[in-house]
Design a protein around this motif. Structure first.
Motif, PDB file in Angstrom:
ATOM      1  N   HIS A  67       3.088   6.898  -5.453  1.00 30.26           N
ATOM      2  CA  HIS A  67       1.837   7.155  -6.172  1.00 30.26           C
ATOM      3  C   HIS A  67       1.576   5.998  -7.134  1.00 30.26           C
ATOM      4  O   HIS A  67       2.176   5.941  -8.212  1.00 30.26           O
ATOM      5  CB  HIS A  67       1.936   8.459  -6.976  1.00 30.26           C
ATOM      6  CG  HIS A  67       2.451   9.617  -6.183  1.00 30.26           C
ATOM      7  ND1 HIS A  67       1.666  10.320  -5.308  1.00 30.26           N
ATOM      8  CD2 HIS A  67       3.688  10.175  -6.117  1.00 30.26           C
ATOM      9  CE1 HIS A  67       2.398  11.265  -4.744  1.00 30.26           C
ATOM     10  NE2 HIS A  67       3.628  11.197  -5.211  1.00 30.26           N
ATOM     11  N   TYR A  68       0.722   5.078  -6.737  1.00 30.83           N
ATOM     12  CA  TYR A  68       0.346   3.955  -7.594  1.00 30.83           C
ATOM     13  C   TYR A  68      -0.857   3.248  -6.983  1.00 30.83           C
ATOM     14  O   TYR A  68      -1.153   3.422  -5.802  1.00 30.83           O
ATOM     15  CB  TYR A  68       1.511   2.968  -7.783  1.00 30.83           C
ATOM     16  CG  TYR A  68       1.995   2.316  -6.498  1.00 30.83           C
ATOM     17  CD1 TYR A  68       1.428   1.137  -6.023  1.00 30.83           C
ATOM     18  CD2 TYR A  68       3.016   2.890  -5.749  1.00 30.83           C
ATOM     19  CE1 TYR A  68       1.866   0.550  -4.846  1.00 30.83           C
ATOM     20  CE2 TYR A  68       3.458   2.313  -4.576  1.00 30.83           C
ATOM     21  CZ  TYR A  68       2.882   1.138  -4.128  1.00 30.83           C
ATOM     22  OH  TYR A  68       3.315   0.563  -2.957  1.00 30.83           O
ATOM     23  N   ASP A  69      -1.543   2.464  -7.794  1.00 35.38           N
ATOM     24  CA  ASP A  69      -2.613   1.586  -7.316  1.00 35.38           C
ATOM     25  C   ASP A  69      -2.016   0.200  -7.156  1.00 35.38           C
ATOM     26  O   ASP A  69      -1.228  -0.238  -8.000  1.00 35.38           O
ATOM     27  CB  ASP A  69      -3.769   1.526  -8.320  1.00 35.38           C
ATOM     28  CG  ASP A  69      -4.537   2.834  -8.393  1.00 35.38           C
ATOM     29  OD1 ASP A  69      -4.715   3.474  -7.335  1.00 35.38           O
ATOM     30  OD2 ASP A  69      -4.941   3.208  -9.502  1.00 35.38           O
ATOM     31  N   SER A  70      -2.390  -0.496  -6.113  1.00 33.42           N
ATOM     32  CA  SER A  70      -1.855  -1.833  -5.846  1.00 33.42           C
ATOM     33  C   SER A  70      -2.569  -2.898  -6.665  1.00 33.42           C
ATOM     34  O   SER A  70      -3.094  -3.870  -6.131  1.00 33.42           O
ATOM     35  CB  SER A  70      -1.947  -2.149  -4.351  1.00 33.42           C
ATOM     36  OG  SER A  70      -1.160  -1.254  -3.619  1.00 33.42           O
ATOM     37  N   THR A  71      -2.606  -2.707  -7.977  1.00 33.64           N
ATOM     38  CA  THR A  71      -3.197  -3.698  -8.877  1.00 33.64           C
ATOM     39  C   THR A  71      -2.202  -3.994  -9.994  1.00 33.64           C
ATOM     40  O   THR A  71      -1.490  -3.092 -10.458  1.00 33.64           O
ATOM     41  CB  THR A  71      -4.524  -3.195  -9.482  1.00 33.64           C
ATOM     42  OG1 THR A  71      -4.292  -1.936 -10.123  1.00 33.64           O
ATOM     43  CG2 THR A  71      -5.586  -3.012  -8.426  1.00 33.64           C
ATOM     44  N   SER A  78      -0.588  -1.639 -12.894  1.00 33.62           N
ATOM     45  CA  SER A  78      -0.798  -0.239 -12.519  1.00 33.62           C
ATOM     46  C   SER A  78       0.514   0.537 -12.570  1.00 33.62           C
ATOM     47  O   SER A  78       1.451   0.235 -11.838  1.00 33.62           O
ATOM     48  CB  SER A  78      -1.385  -0.160 -11.112  1.00 33.62           C
ATOM     49  OG  SER A  78      -1.458   1.172 -10.677  1.00 33.62           O
ATOM     50  N   ASP A 111       0.849  -1.200   0.000  1.00 31.60           N
ATOM     51  CA  ASP A 111       0.000   0.000   0.000  1.00 31.60           C
ATOM     52  C   ASP A 111       0.885   1.250   0.000  1.00 31.60           C
ATOM     53  O   ASP A 111       1.698   1.433   0.911  1.00 31.60           O
ATOM     54  CB  ASP A 111      -0.889  -0.013   1.240  1.00 31.60           C
ATOM     55  CG  ASP A 111      -1.870   1.136   1.287  1.00 31.60           C
ATOM     56  OD1 ASP A 111      -1.560   2.246   0.788  1.00 31.60           O
ATOM     57  OD2 ASP A 111      -2.956   0.949   1.856  1.00 31.60           O
ATOM     58  N   GLY A 119       2.825   4.013 -12.043  1.00 33.95           N
ATOM     59  CA  GLY A 119       2.862   5.092 -11.076  1.00 33.95           C
ATOM     60  C   GLY A 119       4.280   5.592 -10.941  1.00 33.95           C
ATOM     61  O   GLY A 119       5.095   5.420 -11.852  1.00 33.95           O
TER      62      GLY A 119
END
Length: 153
Positions: A38-42, A45, A25, A47
């Motif tokens: 700055h990123y999405d944990s998918t 993704s 996270d 970032g």
């Protein structure tokens, strides 16, 4: 001359679920590794992460590769701006987690040094810089988790 991968093992006094959250996270990652994340944990993704160095903001590309809670989280990073992360232009970092008594054994591996195609001096300097960086930042992970758990009580 090894310089192929960096491996570190860290025992953390928390469950794999908690440790997974702290290594995946971005809200938690920026508390023990970069200054900003700055990123999405998918998977897939893109970032970036940001390090403050000598009064400057150094923005580094970041792309999530694999998310298998609470066992594995991997990402590629350091690819050139505007390029998707791939073998040859980025490093692959994998956090593997396994239960160990009342805590978790975190195994971190970073690969991709030789694949960058750098001359020997650049390869060795970058490898040593990353070794030092991981030693510094991973040493901050367990204390961060302990403080986080103490605050949750």
């Amino acid at each position: 001359m090894g310089l192929g991968s960096i491996e570190r093992r860290v025992h953390v006094d928390a469950s794999p679920d908690v440790v997974f959250e702290v290594v995946s996270d971005p809200v938690h990652v920026q508390q023990w590794w970069p200054d900003e994340a700055h990123y999405d944990s998918t998977p897939g993704s893109p970032g970036d992460i940001v390090f403050g160095k000598a009064g400057e903001r150094v923005v580094v590309g970041f792309e999530v590769v694999e998310v298998l809670p609470p066992r594995r989280f991997s990402f590629r990073w350091t690819q050139p701006a505007g390029e998707p992360a791939a073998i040859g232009n980025s490093f692959l970092v994998t956090f593997e987690l396994e239960p160990a008594g009342d805590g978790t054994l975190l195994h971190m591996t970073e690969t991709g040094f030789r694949e960058r195609g750098w001359e020997a001096a650049v390869l060795e300097e970058t490898y040593r810089d990353h070794e030092h960086g991981w030693d510094h930042h991973l040493a901050r992970l367990a204390p961060y988790v302990a403080a986080r758990l103490a605050g949750a009580r």
